[in-house]
Design a protein around this motif. Structure first.
Motif, short mmCIF file in Angstrom:
data_model
loop_
_atom_site.label_atom_id
_atom_site.label_comp_id
_atom_site.label_asym_id
_atom_site.label_seq_id
_atom_site.Cartn_x
_atom_site.Cartn_y
_atom_site.Cartn_z
N SER A 90 0.86 -1.19 0.00
CA SER A 90 0.00 0.00 0.00
C SER A 90 0.89 1.23 0.00
O SER A 90 1.84 1.32 0.79
CB SER A 90 -0.90 0.00 1.24
N PHE A 91 0.61 2.18 -0.88
CA PHE A 91 1.36 3.43 -0.94
C PHE A 91 0.52 4.55 -0.36
O PHE A 91 -0.64 4.73 -0.74
CB PHE A 91 1.74 3.77 -2.38
N VAL A 92 1.11 5.31 0.55
CA VAL A 92 0.44 6.47 1.15
C VAL A 92 1.41 7.64 1.10
O VAL A 92 2.58 7.51 1.49
CB VAL A 92 0.02 6.19 2.61
N ASP A 93 0.96 8.80 0.62
CA ASP A 93 1.79 10.00 0.62
C ASP A 93 1.79 10.63 2.00
O ASP A 93 0.79 10.56 2.73
CB ASP A 93 1.29 11.00 -0.42
N ALA A 110 -8.72 -7.47 -2.05
CA ALA A 110 -7.55 -7.68 -2.91
C ALA A 110 -7.30 -9.15 -3.18
O ALA A 110 -7.72 -10.02 -2.42
CB ALA A 110 -6.31 -7.05 -2.27
N GLY A 111 -6.60 -9.44 -4.28
CA GLY A 111 -6.24 -10.80 -4.64
C GLY A 111 -4.99 -10.82 -5.48
O GLY A 111 -4.41 -9.78 -5.79
N CYS A 159 -10.58 5.31 -11.29
CA CYS A 159 -9.69 5.69 -10.19
C CYS A 159 -8.26 5.21 -10.39
O CYS A 159 -7.49 5.22 -9.45
CB CYS A 159 -10.23 5.12 -8.88
N PHE A 160 -7.91 4.79 -11.60
CA PHE A 160 -6.60 4.19 -11.81
C PHE A 160 -5.55 5.18 -12.29
O PHE A 160 -4.85 4.94 -13.26
CB PHE A 160 -6.72 2.99 -12.77
N ALA A 161 -5.41 6.29 -11.59
CA ALA A 161 -4.42 7.28 -11.98
C ALA A 161 -3.05 7.00 -11.37
O ALA A 161 -2.04 7.42 -11.90
CB ALA A 161 -4.90 8.68 -11.59
N GLY A 162 -3.02 6.32 -10.24
CA GLY A 162 -1.76 6.06 -9.58
C GLY A 162 -1.89 4.96 -8.54
O GLY A 162 -2.97 4.42 -8.33
N LYS A 166 -5.01 2.21 -3.09
CA LYS A 166 -5.16 0.84 -3.56
C LYS A 166 -4.32 -0.12 -2.72
O LYS A 166 -3.44 0.31 -1.97
CB LYS A 166 -4.73 0.73 -5.02
N LEU A 167 -4.60 -1.41 -2.88
CA LEU A 167 -3.77 -2.46 -2.30
C LEU A 167 -3.37 -3.39 -3.43
O LEU A 167 -4.21 -3.87 -4.18
CB LEU A 167 -4.53 -3.22 -1.22
N ILE A 168 -2.06 -3.63 -3.56
CA ILE A 168 -1.51 -4.34 -4.70
C ILE A 168 -0.71 -5.56 -4.23
O ILE A 168 0.17 -5.44 -3.37
CB ILE A 168 -0.58 -3.42 -5.52
N HIS A 169 -1.02 -6.72 -4.79
CA HIS A 169 -0.27 -7.93 -4.43
C HIS A 169 1.17 -7.79 -4.92
O HIS A 169 1.44 -7.30 -6.02
CB HIS A 169 -0.90 -9.16 -5.05
N ARG A 170 2.09 -8.26 -4.10
CA ARG A 170 3.52 -8.10 -4.42
C ARG A 170 3.90 -8.80 -5.73
O ARG A 170 4.78 -8.33 -6.47
CB ARG A 170 4.36 -8.67 -3.27
N GLU A 171 3.23 -9.90 -6.05
CA GLU A 171 3.56 -10.62 -7.29
C GLU A 171 3.20 -9.80 -8.52
O GLU A 171 3.78 -10.00 -9.59
CB GLU A 171 2.85 -11.97 -7.32
N LEU A 172 2.25 -8.89 -8.40
CA LEU A 172 1.89 -8.04 -9.53
C LEU A 172 2.99 -7.02 -9.82
O LEU A 172 3.17 -6.59 -10.96
CB LEU A 172 0.57 -7.30 -9.25
N ILE A 173 3.71 -6.66 -8.78
CA ILE A 173 4.80 -5.69 -8.94
C ILE A 173 6.07 -6.40 -9.39
O ILE A 173 6.78 -5.92 -10.29
CB ILE A 173 5.05 -4.95 -7.61
#
Length: 269
Positions: A90-93, A110-111, A159-162, A166-173
């Motif tokens: 999760s990214f938070v500014d 998330a999945g 909402c997909f500007a950045g 959001k919560l993103i699975h590590r395997e996606l990155i």
């Protein structure tokens, strides 16, 4: 393995960072299941000492504090990714904050091939010190009307500007990082680059809110036209390079909307 790693880059943080950190300390998600990776970049004192004191006063949260003399939000986020032990990212500014159920709600949706997204509210502070709130993106219509539970193709989401909100699975990155060659728009570029690995977006309940600070002087409000033009040109070329590197994996509609977003930036800032 930790369930969630929250990455917060910060440069010469002001008083707003305490509200950001307080909101994470107040999460309903179990404290033992998430870590906060705080990356102080391009500066040290007095911020280093202040942040370490805050961390020592909040031992209930699992912290990973990193200080680097090298500046840049992309570099800071990349250091956070290298240090992350969570299954999800999760990214938070540092000038934003989140509602108490933020992580809990995101984790429910998330999945491995699905990114979860939250409600998003912008706020600013008027001359009298009062806050003015403005809805940027509402999950309400997806949460109530879309089946099942708001699940839909990611390229149809507004909402997909950045990567924030959001919560993103590590395997996606995987091993991919933020492009440090860009000082503006690098967050959208990052999300586009990893979009070849996920299919769906799912939405939290309206109770999960990411509060985005639209303060004067932030990176999103202080980028002059003389710098926007060359940056947008390079950004367009980079989007195009990524898309044509694997047209079967990247979504054409998603590519076009990002190019349109670059053009909008030239005009509107």
């Amino acid at each position: 393995m930790m369930k969630i790693s929250v990455i917060i880059p910060t440069y010469k943080p002001q008083s707003y960072i305490w509200e950001c950190l307080d909101s994470l300390c107040s999460q309903t998600f179990p404290k033992e299941d998430f870590e906060v990776i705080l990356v102080l970049n391009g500066c040290k004192e007095p911020y280093d000492g202040q942040l370490r004191e805050y961390i020592s006063n909040h031992p209930e949260v699992q912290w990973n504090f990193i200080q680097t003399d090298e500046g840049g939000v992309s570099n800071a986020r990349n250091l956070g990714l290298d240090a992350a032990t969570g299954e999800y990212i999760s990214f938070v500014d540092d000038d934003d904050y989140v509602s108490g159920v933020y992580l809990e709600e995101l984790y429910k949706k998330a999945g491995r091939n699905t990114i979860s997204a939250s409600n998003t509210v912008a706020y600013s502070t008027d001359v009298g010190g009062s806050r003015i709130f403005r809805q940027i993106y509402s999950v309400q219509r997806h949460y109530n009307a879309r089946a099942p539970f708001g699940l839909q193709p990611f390229y149809k989401a507004e909402c997909f500007a950045g990567p924030c909100m959001k919560l993103i699975h590590r395997e996606l990155i995987g091993g991919r990082k933020f492009n440090t060659a860009f000082k503006n728009g690098e967050d959208s570029l990052f999300l586009f680059e990893i979009s070849d690995r996920f299919d769906k977006v799912d939405f939290t309940s309206p109770n999960a809110i990411y509060y985005r600070n639209t303060r004067v002087g932030s990176a999103t409000t202080s980028y002059p036209l003389s710098r926007r033009l060359p940056n947008c040109w390079r950004m367009t070329k980079e989007y195009t390079r990524i898309y044509f590197s694997n047209t079967k994996a990247y979504n054409y509609r998603f590519y076009i909307t990002h190019i349109a977003g670059v053009l909008k930036t030239i005009v509107a800032g």
